[in-house]
Design an enzyme around this catalytic site. Structure first.
Site, PDB file in Angstrom:
ATOM      1  N   ASN A 104       0.875  -1.182   0.000  1.00  0.00           N
ATOM      2  CA  ASN A 104       0.000   0.000   0.000  1.00  0.00           C
ATOM      3  C   ASN A 104       0.907   1.225   0.000  1.00  0.00           C
ATOM      4  O   ASN A 104       1.485   1.562   1.025  1.00  0.00           O
ATOM      5  CB  ASN A 104      -0.888  -0.046   1.249  1.00  0.00           C
ATOM      6  CG  ASN A 104      -1.665   1.242   1.458  1.00  0.00           C
ATOM      7  OD1 ASN A 104      -1.752   2.080   0.555  1.00  0.00           O
ATOM      8  ND2 ASN A 104      -2.233   1.397   2.649  1.00  0.00           N
ATOM      9  N   LYS A 163       0.160   4.255  -0.300  1.00  0.00           N
ATOM     10  CA  LYS A 163      -0.467   5.472   0.268  1.00  0.00           C
ATOM     11  C   LYS A 163      -0.209   6.664  -0.655  1.00  0.00           C
ATOM     12  O   LYS A 163      -0.150   6.495  -1.875  1.00  0.00           O
ATOM     13  CB  LYS A 163       0.038   5.715   1.691  1.00  0.00           C
ATOM     14  CG  LYS A 163      -0.096   4.458   2.563  1.00  0.00           C
ATOM     15  CD  LYS A 163       0.090   4.695   4.018  1.00  0.00           C
ATOM     16  CE  LYS A 163      -0.067   3.370   4.749  1.00  0.00           C
ATOM     17  NZ  LYS A 163      -0.011   3.507   6.192  1.00  0.00           N
ATOM     18  N   HIS A 191      -9.538   1.215   4.784  1.00  0.00           N
ATOM     19  CA  HIS A 191      -8.257   1.398   5.478  1.00  0.00           C
ATOM     20  C   HIS A 191      -8.457   2.335   6.672  1.00  0.00           C
ATOM     21  O   HIS A 191      -9.258   3.264   6.608  1.00  0.00           O
ATOM     22  CB  HIS A 191      -7.216   1.967   4.508  1.00  0.00           C
ATOM     23  CG  HIS A 191      -5.839   1.961   5.089  1.00  0.00           C
ATOM     24  ND1 HIS A 191      -5.416   2.940   5.950  1.00  0.00           N
ATOM     25  CD2 HIS A 191      -4.829   1.070   4.982  1.00  0.00           C
ATOM     26  CE1 HIS A 191      -4.179   2.652   6.339  1.00  0.00           C
ATOM     27  NE2 HIS A 191      -3.794   1.520   5.760  1.00  0.00           N
ATOM     28  N   GLU A 216      -6.820   4.741   7.733  1.00  0.00           N
ATOM     29  CA  GLU A 216      -6.635   6.172   7.445  1.00  0.00           C
ATOM     30  C   GLU A 216      -7.887   6.751   6.814  1.00  0.00           C
ATOM     31  O   GLU A 216      -8.212   7.922   7.019  1.00  0.00           O
ATOM     32  CB  GLU A 216      -5.390   6.373   6.563  1.00  0.00           C
ATOM     33  CG  GLU A 216      -4.119   6.189   7.385  1.00  0.00           C
ATOM     34  CD  GLU A 216      -2.956   5.583   6.645  1.00  0.00           C
ATOM     35  OE1 GLU A 216      -2.936   5.615   5.401  1.00  0.00           O
ATOM     36  OE2 GLU A 216      -2.047   5.058   7.329  1.00  0.00           O
ATOM     37  N   GLU A 253      -5.542  -4.762  10.601  1.00  0.00           N
ATOM     38  CA  GLU A 253      -4.529  -3.730  10.794  1.00  0.00           C
ATOM     39  C   GLU A 253      -4.849  -2.928  12.054  1.00  0.00           C
ATOM     40  O   GLU A 253      -5.629  -1.966  12.003  1.00  0.00           O
ATOM     41  CB  GLU A 253      -4.507  -2.774   9.595  1.00  0.00           C
ATOM     42  CG  GLU A 253      -4.139  -3.430   8.293  1.00  0.00           C
ATOM     43  CD  GLU A 253      -3.556  -2.426   7.308  1.00  0.00           C
ATOM     44  OE1 GLU A 253      -2.420  -2.638   6.878  1.00  0.00           O
ATOM     45  OE2 GLU A 253      -4.218  -1.418   7.017  1.00  0.00           O
ATOM     46  N   GLY A 274       2.218   2.373  10.822  1.00  0.00           N
ATOM     47  CA  GLY A 274       3.179   3.460  10.684  1.00  0.00           C
ATOM     48  C   GLY A 274       3.858   3.875  11.981  1.00  0.00           C
ATOM     49  O   GLY A 274       4.500   4.914  12.041  1.00  0.00           O
ATOM     50  N   SER A 299       3.267  -1.934  10.561  1.00  0.00           N
ATOM     51  CA  SER A 299       4.696  -1.994  10.891  1.00  0.00           C
ATOM     52  C   SER A 299       5.331  -3.348  10.600  1.00  0.00           C
ATOM     53  O   SER A 299       6.186  -3.810  11.359  1.00  0.00           O
ATOM     54  CB  SER A 299       4.913  -1.576  12.356  1.00  0.00           C
ATOM     55  OG  SER A 299       4.521  -0.222  12.532  1.00  0.00           O
TER      56      SER A 299
END
Ligand code: PGA
Length: 251
Positions: free
Chosen positions: A9, A11, A95, A97, A167, A173, A213
């Site tokens: 991904n 991003k 996702h 985010e 996730e 991250g 991560s």
């Protein structure tokens, strides 16, 4: 035996030149390697260029989001059909985010899941709890709600076009991955939800990725858990050698 599936991904990273270079490096490093399924999900603007490079290779193309309508007056949106038209096989939906920074809820995500499946795309549906929710022992309740909501009305026949990605928000991250045991326990819970709603056979075939991560040095212990069938990789997918290190750890 489920074949491992690793997806990158990207991003909102890369530019046209770096996207092409990264893709070429991954294609070259992956040549002749079919032990693991691999996809890369560039930003919308580079899908076409990346698609030209992966054509004929063993790397699949994916996108990071889509809208829930086929076409229409929806300024700035991209439909699943447009993604399929460019050769995308996958689309990442839900996702964290998008859930936490763009305010997407399960109702919105559910509409996108239906639209993407109807257009022939495979969906990588992301799920995960925040740190507060984990610390309050609410992880399974949160995941159950996300599964109930995001997959409402999705029937068993569509489940072979679905990949789930667990996730944990606190691991994305941050450099703090879930422990292999946390990942295994949570994946087993997710698989039990699928088994309850769609039967044990469907559940046993479903690919559940872990994301958050994942790096070359922690990938093997995560990817070798019984219910962890691959990874959704953010930061480490932007460097070909790191991405390949993770892929190799999954073999
Ligand atoms: P990360 O991101 O690997 O950089 O933690 C994972 C993701 O957001 O899919």
């Amino acid at each position: 035996m489920r074949k491992k599936f690793i997806a990158g991904n990207w991003k909102m990273f890369t530019d046209l030149a770096t996207a092409k270079k990264l893709t070429q490096e991954i294609v070259t490093l992956m040549a002749g390697n079919n032990k693991v399924d691999v996809a890369i999900c560039p930003p919308f603007t580079y899908i076409q260029a990346v698609g030209e490079i992966v054509k004929g290779s063993n790397i699949s193309l994916g996108a990071q989001n889509c809208f829930h309508e086929k076409e229409g007056a929806f300024t700035g949106e991209i439909s699943p059909n447009m993604l399929a038209d460019l050769g995308c096989k996958y689309v990442i939906l839900g996702h964290s985010e998008r859930r936490h920074k763009m305010g997407e809820c399960d109702v919105t995500i559910n509409k996108k899941v239906h639209a993407a499946l109807a257009s022939g795309l495979k969906v990588i549906l992301c799920l995960g709890e925040t740190l507060d929710e984990r610390q309050a022992n609410k992880t399974n309740d949160i995941l159950k709600n996300q599964l109930d909501g995001s997959l409402a009305g999705v029937n068993k026949d569509n489940l072979d076009s679905l990949v789930l990605a667990y996730e944990p928000v606190w691991a994305i991250g941050t450099g703090h991955n879930a422990t292999p045991q946390q990942a295994q326990d949570t994946h087993a819970f997710i698989r039990s939800w699928v088994s309850k709603h769609h039967g044990a056979e469907t559940a046993s075939k479903l690919i559940i990725q872990y994301g958050g991560s994942v790096k070359p040095d922690n990938a093997a212990s995560l990817l070798h858990q019984a219910d962890v069938d691959g990874g959704l990789i953010g930061g480490a997918s932007l460097k070909a050698d790191q991405f390949l290190g993770i892929i190799r750890a999954g073999m």
